[in-house]
Design an enzyme around this catalytic site. Structure first.
Site, PDB file in Angstrom:
ATOM      1  N   HIS A  13       0.841  -1.102   0.100  1.00 24.75           N
ATOM      2  CA  HIS A  13      -0.124  -0.067   0.156  1.00 24.75           C
ATOM      3  C   HIS A  13       0.954   1.123  -0.004  1.00 24.75           C
ATOM      4  O   HIS A  13       1.114   1.652   1.202  1.00 24.75           O
ATOM      5  CB  HIS A  13      -0.859   0.017   1.294  1.00 24.75           C
ATOM      6  CG  HIS A  13      -2.019   1.064   1.055  1.00 24.75           C
ATOM      7  ND1 HIS A  13      -3.488   0.915   1.698  1.00 24.75           N
ATOM      8  CD2 HIS A  13      -1.757   2.305   0.769  1.00 24.75           C
ATOM      9  CE1 HIS A  13      -3.913   1.849   1.401  1.00 24.75           C
ATOM     10  NE2 HIS A  13      -3.168   2.848   1.107  1.00 24.75           N
ATOM     11  N   HIS A  15       1.350   4.903  -2.291  1.00 22.91           N
ATOM     12  CA  HIS A  15       0.760   5.819  -3.159  1.00 22.91           C
ATOM     13  C   HIS A  15       1.869   6.647  -3.989  1.00 22.91           C
ATOM     14  O   HIS A  15       2.660   7.048  -3.415  1.00 22.91           O
ATOM     15  CB  HIS A  15      -0.220   6.942  -2.724  1.00 22.91           C
ATOM     16  CG  HIS A  15      -1.459   6.532  -2.158  1.00 22.91           C
ATOM     17  ND1 HIS A  15      -2.637   6.480  -2.650  1.00 22.91           N
ATOM     18  CD2 HIS A  15      -1.665   5.866  -1.120  1.00 22.91           C
ATOM     19  CE1 HIS A  15      -3.796   5.998  -1.755  1.00 22.91           C
ATOM     20  NE2 HIS A  15      -2.968   5.519  -0.842  1.00 22.91           N
ATOM     21  N   ASP A  17       1.895   9.170  -5.741  1.00 25.05           N
ATOM     22  CA  ASP A  17       1.998  10.582  -5.367  1.00 25.05           C
ATOM     23  C   ASP A  17       2.362  11.087  -3.830  1.00 25.05           C
ATOM     24  O   ASP A  17       2.919  12.105  -3.680  1.00 25.05           O
ATOM     25  CB  ASP A  17       0.654  11.526  -5.796  1.00 25.05           C
ATOM     26  CG  ASP A  17      -0.436  11.214  -5.257  1.00 25.05           C
ATOM     27  OD1 ASP A  17      -0.473  10.102  -4.452  1.00 25.05           O
ATOM     28  OD2 ASP A  17      -1.432  11.678  -5.386  1.00 25.05           O
ATOM     29  N   GLY A 170      -9.080   8.600  -1.575  1.00 26.71           N
ATOM     30  CA  GLY A 170      -9.683   9.976  -1.219  1.00 26.71           C
ATOM     31  C   GLY A 170     -10.282  10.068   0.077  1.00 26.71           C
ATOM     32  O   GLY A 170     -10.034   9.249   1.041  1.00 26.71           O
ATOM     33  N   HIS A 197      -9.876   1.318   0.242  1.00 27.05           N
ATOM     34  CA  HIS A 197      -9.627   2.273   1.610  1.00 27.05           C
ATOM     35  C   HIS A 197     -10.792   2.270   2.333  1.00 27.05           C
ATOM     36  O   HIS A 197     -11.858   2.801   2.001  1.00 27.05           O
ATOM     37  CB  HIS A 197      -9.253   3.674   1.176  1.00 27.05           C
ATOM     38  CG  HIS A 197      -7.848   3.691   0.832  1.00 27.05           C
ATOM     39  ND1 HIS A 197      -7.385   3.762  -0.428  1.00 27.05           N
ATOM     40  CD2 HIS A 197      -6.878   4.500   1.587  1.00 27.05           C
ATOM     41  CE1 HIS A 197      -6.010   4.195  -0.662  1.00 27.05           C
ATOM     42  NE2 HIS A 197      -5.921   4.375   0.745  1.00 27.05           N
ATOM     43  N   GLU A 200     -10.801   3.942   7.556  1.00 31.47           N
ATOM     44  CA  GLU A 200      -9.606   4.956   7.697  1.00 31.47           C
ATOM     45  C   GLU A 200     -10.277   6.236   8.385  1.00 31.47           C
ATOM     46  O   GLU A 200     -10.200   6.337   9.662  1.00 31.47           O
ATOM     47  CB  GLU A 200      -8.928   5.160   6.757  1.00 31.47           C
ATOM     48  CG  GLU A 200      -7.663   6.004   6.824  1.00 31.47           C
ATOM     49  CD  GLU A 200      -7.106   6.740   5.764  1.00 31.47           C
ATOM     50  OE1 GLU A 200      -7.599   6.531   4.530  1.00 31.47           O
ATOM     51  OE2 GLU A 200      -5.885   6.927   5.793  1.00 31.47           O
ATOM     52  N   ASP A 278       1.855   3.614   2.992  1.00 30.70           N
ATOM     53  CA  ASP A 278       0.810   4.656   2.372  1.00 30.70           C
ATOM     54  C   ASP A 278       1.328   5.594   1.678  1.00 30.70           C
ATOM     55  O   ASP A 278       1.439   5.780   0.413  1.00 30.70           O
ATOM     56  CB  ASP A 278       0.012   5.092   3.735  1.00 30.70           C
ATOM     57  CG  ASP A 278      -1.554   5.446   3.276  1.00 30.70           C
ATOM     58  OD1 ASP A 278      -1.870   5.233   1.933  1.00 30.70           O
ATOM     59  OD2 ASP A 278      -2.189   6.026   3.956  1.00 30.70           O
TER      60      ASP A 278
HETATM   61  N1  ADE Z   1      -4.397   8.910  -0.710  1.00 30.63           N
HETATM   62  C1  ADE Z   1      -3.356   8.873  -0.248  1.00 30.63           C
HETATM   63  N2  ADE Z   1      -3.205   8.594   0.862  1.00 30.63           N
HETATM   64  C2  ADE Z   1      -4.659   8.237   1.184  1.00 30.63           C
HETATM   65  C3  ADE Z   1      -5.174   7.703   2.456  1.00 30.63           C
HETATM   66  N3  ADE Z   1      -4.281   7.438   3.363  1.00 30.63           N
HETATM   67  N4  ADE Z   1      -6.501   7.502   2.559  1.00 30.63           N
HETATM   68  C4  ADE Z   1      -7.068   7.803   1.362  1.00 30.63           C
HETATM   69  N5  ADE Z   1      -6.598   8.200   0.176  1.00 30.63           N
HETATM   70  C5  ADE Z   1      -5.349   8.464   0.088  1.00 30.63           C
HETATM   71 ZN    ZN Z   2      -3.785   5.005   1.131  1.00 29.62          ZN
END
Ligand code: ADE
Ligand code: ZN
Length: 332
Positions: A13, A15, A17, A170, A197, A200, A278
């Site tokens: 997991h 991302h 960006d 998101g 996701h 969270e 993450d």
């Molecule tokens: N995009 C990047 N990090 C995220 C996260 N922790 N939860 C949801 N979207 C994300």
């Molecule tokens: Zn994430």
């Protein structure tokens, strides 16, 4: 305590960006001849990392704007994938799944398909075995873009070495899972592996709906703690949780980590937990740092770490041949 703490890792997991460090950002700017908004590394660092007084996931997600601007061209995306994976490899990661939302890379004219092709080109030059997860984005004005992402995932889906799954990322609290049921169920029915996701910034009901929609893995899931019915459901269905401790601390998913973070509780309950970054650059962490943190903060043992790595191999969206190879590399 037997054995040694692990020093090789799997990140399921991460991302794209959120993994653009200052060094990578400077390279992306240079190769595209783009200006950077500030002159020094320290100022850049401040722009791309989350501040200690970040109050929510919504605020955390604002840190992604700047790196996103440097990943709007074929070369920007390709190099970003390559450089992020090189960083991970240098930090002991032996297999990674990089996720990104193609629709967030179309602001300078690329199509979603061109974005995916650019990321695939980066993957070809990667220093470690890796795969791509395509994110749909939570929102109320991008249904067509999300549908296109799922269609492209179907077109590009492979068992290993390319696009292997779909995610939903998101602002979970603003846009709960329910609004994406049709989209994600269609993806599942088309045979695309799903991770969503959930649990969270939103409640345990999102984890339940993610499972109903066909998710095999859940991003975070921490908010099921204390909910015996949903913890039981996650256990029975063999769902893997992609946990990311520093991210959860910074987004205030969990306020008092020592007292409330449910990692030990989940392990003792028999849930399939994994540890991930993450958004390592936004958070200022690495996967090795995350493992050292859980050892210090929660007394995680080498045996528990190995178990979590075994969970990661089992849940990886990759081929059986790759999993066999990873078990050997990780001595599992
Ligand atoms: N995009 C990047 N990090 C995220 C996260 N922790 N939860 C949801 N979207 C994300
Ligand atoms: Zn994430």
């Amino acid at each position: 305590m037997n054995g040694k703490f692990v020093s090789k890792y799997i990140d399921l997991h991460a991302h794209l960006d959120g993994s653009i460090t200052v060094e990578i950002l400077k390279k992306l700017a240079e190769i595209q001849q783009l200006e950077l908004p500030v002159a020094t590394d320290a100022e850049l660092e401040k722009l791309i990392t989350v501040s200690e007084n970040c109050q929510s996931l919504n605020e955390f997600l604002q840190c992604f704007e700047l790196p996103g601007k440097y990943m709007q061209t074929e070369i920007g995306i390709r190099e970003a994938v390559k450089l992020v994976l090189a960083n991970m490899a240098a930090g002991g990661v032996v297999y990674a799944e990089i996720r990104f939302a193609p629709q967030l890379h179309t602001f300078r004219g690329l199509t979603q398909e061109e974005v995916i092709q650019a990321a695939l080109a980066g993957l070809k030059e990667a220093s470690i075995p890796a795969n791509l997860i395509l994110c749909c984005m939570r929102g109320d004005d991008n249904a067509a873009q999300n549908k296109e992402t799922v269609e492209l995932a179907k077109k590009y889906l492979v068992a290993d070495g390319g696009v292997v799954a779909v995610d939903l990322a998101g602002a979970e609290a603003l846009f709960p899972n329910e609004g994406f049921r049709e989209l994600l169920q269609a993806a599942h029915e088309a045979g695309i592996p799903l991770t969503i996701h959930s649990g969270e910034a939103g409640g345990p009901e999102n984890v339940e709906s993610a499972i109903e929609m066909g998710a095999l893995r859940v991003g975070h899931g921490v908010r099921i703690a204390g909910n015996d019915r949903i913890m039981q459901l996650v256990k029975e269905k063999g769902i893997t949780l992609e946990m990311a401790p520093t991210s959860n601390r910074q987004t205030k998913t969990v306020v008092d980590m020592k007292a409330e973070y449910p990692l030990k509780q989940f392990l003792q309950y028999g849930l399939k937990v994994t540890i991930n970054t993450d958004d390592m650059a936004v958070e200022g962490t690495t996967l090795a740092d995350e493992f050292r943190y859980i050892e210090r903060e929660f007394g995680i043992t080498p045996e528990e770490e190995k178990r979590m790595l075994g969970n990661a191999v089992a849940a990886a969206f990759t081929s059986e041949a790759r999993k066999e190879e990873l078990r050997k590399v990780l001595a599992l």
